[in-house]
Scaffold this active site. Structure first.
Site, PDB file in Angstrom:
ATOM      1  N   SER A 134       0.846  -1.196   0.000  1.00  0.00           N
ATOM      2  CA  SER A 134       0.000   0.000   0.000  1.00  0.00           C
ATOM      3  C   SER A 134       0.886   1.252   0.000  1.00  0.00           C
ATOM      4  CB  SER A 134      -0.961  -0.068   1.186  1.00  0.00           C
ATOM      5  OG  SER A 134      -1.992   0.870   1.052  1.00  0.00           O
ATOM      6  N   HIS A 176      -4.080  -0.819  -4.426  1.00  0.00           N
ATOM      7  CA  HIS A 176      -5.533  -1.059  -4.314  1.00  0.00           C
ATOM      8  C   HIS A 176      -6.173  -0.731  -5.673  1.00  0.00           C
ATOM      9  CE1 HIS A 176      -5.148  -1.200   0.119  1.00  0.00           C
ATOM     10  NE2 HIS A 176      -4.397  -0.130   0.014  1.00  0.00           N
ATOM     11  N   GLU A 203      -4.978  -5.373  -4.960  1.00  0.00           N
ATOM     12  CA  GLU A 203      -4.864  -5.905  -3.599  1.00  0.00           C
ATOM     13  C   GLU A 203      -4.463  -7.382  -3.626  1.00  0.00           C
ATOM     14  OE1 GLU A 203      -8.522  -4.955  -1.585  1.00  0.00           O
ATOM     15  OE2 GLU A 203      -8.102  -2.801  -1.630  1.00  0.00           O
TER      16      GLU A 203
END
Lengths: 291, 291
Positions: A134, A176, A203
């Protein structure tokens, strides 16, 4: 360990929400690339404002994978990130893992510090593995996607870049990716910065890069690449917030399981790689030197 | 009216939810292309199971725009669509508008009928305007996107095509495009059918095609085009439901306000068009003959 001047080093760039409880395919590969369960792994939680909780998650995950020498590098200030003790821990690490949070926070705390420099030494001269998920994924490139709205369409001026850690260059990384419908945002970056290859990672999906060698996609999703170098656009002539005309953007979708190596002169390559992909491979696997 | 053998004719291909109450920019242009408020416009509601409600919406909208000679062509069976009376109404129409609903229903009712043939005569020999929104947009091409799941990633076998009305060829049209996040679905089609150009039209947005001349994008959103002709993919080798590797898909984003004309030899073109766009223009504006 082989004493050659430069090691390849691996980057494990994860699109967030990697599995941390079940098969842990991505974290397991990270551990393997670090050298296995005896590897020394430091976890940098500086991107997060809940560093202890983050550490708990990865303490549990790496513990469950059999790792015994993992530790929390709890950087709460630039002083921490310049301290001899923290730098020593990175200097001894086989693997460095950066958690999620906010990539701007991460860079504000460690960008340009002695710890940052030691991470480059680890990757480039010791062949250590650097992982990030992330925010920790976005932070890896030289130009970092700092923030940006997600709109239905690409918009001029909707995304701002910042200076990232620079383990790879000429790319910008978003995470994401499919889940948060971020293609428009990535196209906004590429429209205004065609020098950068846009890389979107889903993800529970990782783009694994072995410097100088090749790449692999692991996990459940795909990696999307957006190449605007031959694009024709009116972005320079339109107003902020307007949607640019974009003609001839090249798009690549690399599902999990994809694996590509740079062609080498001494090994006969079984499969001829498409030129646009060789070009991308040369960019992302480039063994950039220590600065 | 000019008596030349072939007229250009216009297609007004709308991505659904065009404004029907306020400025009605798209419907207003449709009326203008039909010849203005004196034009005879027939509304085909056959895609919908609530034809009367659909007719009310467009009766109000065209009425508000000052049109007086618009009428409901209420096709409820293939017999209707083969009846002399319905064919006569199309033969006298300056504009034909197809509402939303389900494009499979529309084709099941009118595909291959005398009414279908008369629509081609209207477009190609009389230069009439054919408009369609949502299902009415998808139905326009020869290969029609019949149904398909929207997944996070392109998937082999997730989309099925059917035979559309064929006012243009070598394309497949999807609507509600950005709003319903349908790029993956369009890539699924193109991955398996690289002969087709994927065209995604946003809501309250229209792709206006003047056959033999050029195209224009109207409304609030954009038109996305996906060209897989030079793509490299493993789609032939993977299992159903798997995500294909796609390398070098060309993507174009044409925001509302975009307007392109085919280069002509007799008029000096002010702006040199990019080759990939000329290529697309030649496909979508092709003056296909009556069959």
């Amino acid at each position: 360990m082989n004493e050659q001047q430069q090691k390849n080093g691996h980057l494990v760039i994860i699109g967030g929400h990697e599995d941390r409880k079940h098969d842990m395919a991505i974290l397991s590969r990270f551990v393997e690339l670090c050298g296995g369960t005896d590897a020394r792994i430091v976890v940098i939680t500086a991107a997060s404002t809940v560093a202890d909780e983050m550490w708990q998650v990865y303490d549990n995950a790496f513990g469950a994978l059999g790792v015994t020498r993992h530790s929390h590098l709890e950087v709460t200030s630039r002083q921490d990130a310049n301290s001899a003790e923290f730098v020593r821990q990175v200097a001894e690490a086989d693997g460095i893992f950066m958690t999620g949070g906010d990539q701007k926070r991460l860079l504000a705390l460690i960008g340009g510090t002695a710890l940052d420099a030691e991470m480059h030494i680890a990757l480039k001269t010791r062949g250590a593995t650097i992982g990030g998920t992330s925010a920790g994924a976005s932070a890896m490139s030289g130009h970092m996607l700092a923030q940006g709205r997600v709109e239905l369409h690409p918009e001029k001026g909707s995304v701002s870049l910042g200076a990232g850690l620079g383990f790879l260059h000429r790319v910008v990384i978003d995470q994401h990716f499919s889940e948060r419908q971020r293609l428009s945002r990535l196209l906004s970056v590429v429209a205004q910065n065609p020098y950068l290859q846009g890389i979107g990672i889903d993800e529970d999906t990782a783009l694994v890069i072995e410097r100088g060698v090749g790449i692999e996609v692991l996990g459940q999703g795909a990696v999307t690449m957006v190449d605007g170098r031959t694009m024709i656009t009116n972005v320079a002539d339109i107003k902020d917030r307007d949607t640019p005309e974009l003609i001839d953007v090249r798009l690549h979708l690399l599902p999990a399981g994809s694996k590509y190596q740079l062609p080498t002169s001494d090994i006969a390559t079984e499969k001829r790689l498409p030129l646009p992909l060789i070009d991308i491979l040369e960019i992302v696997t480039k063994r950039t030197p220590l600065q």
